[in-house]
Design an enzyme around this catalytic site. Structure first.
Site, short mmCIF file in Angstrom:
data_model
loop_
_atom_site.label_atom_id
_atom_site.label_comp_id
_atom_site.label_asym_id
_atom_site.label_seq_id
_atom_site.Cartn_x
_atom_site.Cartn_y
_atom_site.Cartn_z
N GLN A 98 -6.55 -32.30 -39.24
CA GLN A 98 -5.33 -33.10 -39.05
C GLN A 98 -4.10 -32.26 -39.41
O GLN A 98 -3.97 -31.77 -40.53
CB GLN A 98 -5.34 -34.37 -39.91
CG GLN A 98 -4.14 -35.26 -39.53
CD GLN A 98 -3.96 -36.48 -40.42
OE1 GLN A 98 -3.87 -36.35 -41.62
NE2 GLN A 98 -3.89 -37.65 -39.82
N TYR A 179 5.34 -39.91 -41.93
CA TYR A 179 5.62 -38.47 -42.01
C TYR A 179 6.49 -38.04 -40.82
O TYR A 179 6.97 -38.88 -40.06
CB TYR A 179 4.32 -37.69 -42.15
CG TYR A 179 3.59 -38.11 -43.42
CD1 TYR A 179 4.15 -37.83 -44.67
CD2 TYR A 179 2.42 -38.85 -43.38
CE1 TYR A 179 3.54 -38.26 -45.84
CE2 TYR A 179 1.80 -39.29 -44.54
CZ TYR A 179 2.36 -38.99 -45.77
OH TYR A 179 1.77 -39.43 -46.93
N ARG A 226 -2.73 -39.29 -34.10
CA ARG A 226 -2.87 -40.54 -34.87
C ARG A 226 -1.51 -41.22 -34.96
O ARG A 226 -0.50 -40.57 -35.27
CB ARG A 226 -3.37 -40.23 -36.28
CG ARG A 226 -3.69 -41.50 -37.07
CD ARG A 226 -4.24 -41.21 -38.46
NE ARG A 226 -5.26 -42.18 -38.80
CZ ARG A 226 -5.52 -42.61 -40.04
NH1 ARG A 226 -4.85 -42.12 -41.06
NH2 ARG A 226 -6.45 -43.50 -40.27
N GLY A 310 -12.17 -44.67 -44.18
CA GLY A 310 -11.69 -43.72 -45.18
C GLY A 310 -12.47 -43.81 -46.47
O GLY A 310 -13.44 -43.07 -46.69
C1 LIG Z 1 -7.03 -40.79 -50.86
C2 LIG Z 1 -6.46 -41.08 -49.51
C3 LIG Z 1 -5.76 -40.07 -48.83
C4 LIG Z 1 -5.26 -40.30 -47.54
N1 LIG Z 1 -4.67 -39.26 -46.86
C5 LIG Z 1 -4.37 -39.42 -45.54
C6 LIG Z 1 -3.98 -38.29 -44.76
O1 LIG Z 1 -3.92 -37.14 -45.23
N2 LIG Z 1 -3.71 -38.51 -43.46
C7 LIG Z 1 -3.78 -39.77 -42.88
O2 LIG Z 1 -3.51 -39.91 -41.69
N3 LIG Z 1 -4.16 -40.83 -43.60
C8 LIG Z 1 -4.49 -40.69 -44.90
N4 LIG Z 1 -4.97 -41.76 -45.60
C9 LIG Z 1 -5.18 -43.06 -44.93
C10 LIG Z 1 -6.62 -43.16 -44.43
O3 LIG Z 1 -6.87 -42.28 -43.36
C11 LIG Z 1 -6.96 -44.60 -43.96
O4 LIG Z 1 -6.08 -44.95 -42.92
C12 LIG Z 1 -6.84 -45.61 -45.11
O5 LIG Z 1 -7.56 -45.17 -46.24
C13 LIG Z 1 -7.35 -46.99 -44.71
O6 LIG Z 1 -8.69 -46.95 -44.29
P1 LIG Z 1 -9.90 -47.38 -45.27
O7 LIG Z 1 -9.61 -48.78 -45.74
O8 LIG Z 1 -11.12 -47.28 -44.44
O9 LIG Z 1 -9.90 -46.42 -46.43
C14 LIG Z 1 -5.43 -41.57 -46.92
C15 LIG Z 1 -6.11 -42.59 -47.62
C16 LIG Z 1 -6.61 -42.34 -48.88
C17 LIG Z 1 -7.39 -43.43 -49.58
#
Ligand SMILES: Cc1cc2nc3c(=O)[nH]c(=O)nc-3n(C[C@H](O)[C@H](O)[C@H](O)COP(=O)(O)O)c2cc1C
Length: 357
Positions: A98, A179, A226, A310
């Site tokens: 990414q 971002y 994304r 995630g």
């Molecule tokens: C620790 C953490 C770091 C994340 N870093 C990013 C990232 O670098 N890029 C991104 O697009 N989303 C990031 N997200 C968002 C996740 O990709 C995802 O959209 C979010 O956790 C919700 O999905 P989930 O409920 O399945 O965890 C992050 C989420 C978490 C928990």
């Protein structure tokens, strides 16, 4: 749920299943932005997911926002990511890096050059950020000149080439979560007076130029994006025109024939249905906080081709195996999300390890 476990074609690759690891920043890179020593192990542990999307990775010094995030623009970065990609491939997985330019979501203490962050306009996001000195307010960024906007596009292109050199199967452009790319989309963060601001077409221009440049450089079938339509965090407000902005953007991106569109869903179901119709390619859907009993529903209904998770993948290296056997999941340790060592990173047990203990 069985459709989830059927292979699927994504660009040049056949994925083992329709489950993706959502991108997650873990802030464990080395001081120079090379992925940390444990990154190859962390990602390869999770290689049974059909697609791994890596943590946000900066395409340039300017692109870094948070502490200890990895980059993909030096020889050392390429060598570091090569170890990660090789380890994932050795386990039969696939990996997209990414590309994340943080724009104004950055603190000078966190970047290699410690300069003022660059953004569409000189408007602070109105929030704080963790730095080596603890939480600090994010300062007002400097507005990019029009030439610098074009340099930023070139920076994305350069980084995409480096990602392919490192053996990644493709790149996902981070156009979501407040971002740089989303800062261009939102009138609250973009009050420029050049061709990158004002109308829907102008605000979408940067995203489209980045996607076009990368597709030209490495092939559209290795380029993905994304988006998170309707994000309201960190001073982002896309206004009443927001949904139409995304209808326009998705229709334009669709013409490029990208590997996939990844939606980090913010709740507008009608817009999501429209996006599905406007997008003729592969659609990956992430519904934040989705409960376990809903896993598989979007692929089954045809709304998505793949589902991304995630925190459940972060905490369960054998996420796919556990789903197949309806087994309980480990809980994620939030205190170990960002920074630190193996704890809360590579030490989550598989079901077999738990049973053997
Ligand atoms: C620790 C953490 C770091 C994340 N870093 C990013 C990232 O670098 N890029 C991104 O697009 N989303 C990031 N997200 C968002 C996740 O990709 C995802 O959209 C979010 O956790 C919700 O999905 P989930 O409920 O399945 O965890 C992050 C989420 C978490 C928990």
């Amino acid at each position: 749920m069985s459709k989830l476990f059927a292979p699927v074609q994504l660009g040049r690759n056949t994925l083992q299943n329709r489950l993706a690891m959502a991108p997650m920043t873990r802030s464990r890179a080395q001081f120079d932005g090379t992925p940390g020593e444990l990154a190859a192990e962390y990602y390869s542990q999770r290689a049974s997911a059909g697609l791994i999307i890596t943590e946000g990775t900066q395409p340039s010094d300017d692109g870094q926002g948070y502490m200890a995030t990895p980059g993909i623009y030096t020889y050392a970065h390429v060598a570091g990511w090569k170890k990660v990609a090789d380890a994932v491939h050795a386990k039969g997985g696939h990996i997209f890096i990414q590309l994340m330019h943080a724009g104004r979501m950055s603190h000078p203490d966190n970047t290699p050059h410690h300069r003022q962050a660059l953004a569409p306009s000189a408007i602070a996001p109105g929030t704080g950020m963790f730095t080596a000195k603890g939480m600090q307010d994010i300062p007002v960024p400097r507005a990019l000149t029009t030439d610098e906007v074009r340099q930023a596009v070139a920076g994305f292109r350069f980084a995409a080439r480096r990602a392919i050199e490192a053996g990644a199967d493709g790149v996902e452009i981070h156009g979501a979560n407040a971002y740089l790319i989303q800062q261009f989309l939102a009138p609250s963060a973009n009050t420029r007076t050049d061709e990158y601001s004002g109308s829907i077409e102008n605000r979408a221009r940067f995203a489209i130029e980045v996607a076009t440049a990368i597709a030209e450089e490495i092939g559209a079938d290795r380029t993905a994006i994304r988006l998170s339509p309707g994000t309201t965090m960190w001073g982002i407000d896309e206004g009443a025109e927001g949904p139409n902005l995304y209808r326009f953007l998705v229709a334009e991106l669709d013409k490029l024939g990208l590997a996939y569109l990844h939606i980090a869903h913010q709740g507008n179901e009608a817009l999501l249905t429209d996006i599905r119709k406007l997008w003729s390619g592969t659609l990956i859907l992430n519904r934040p906080g989705s409960p376990r009993d809903k896993i598989g529903a979007d692929v089954a209904s045809g709304l998505a081709d793949l589902e991304a998770y995630g925190q459940m993948v972060l905490a369960n290296p054998d996420f796919v195996e556990r789903l197949k056997h309806n087994a309980p999941m480990n809980d994620a340790n939030r205190n170990a999300f960002f920074g630190g060592t193996a704890q809360g990173y590579t030490d989550y047990p598989t079901l077999r390890e738990t049973q053997a203990a």
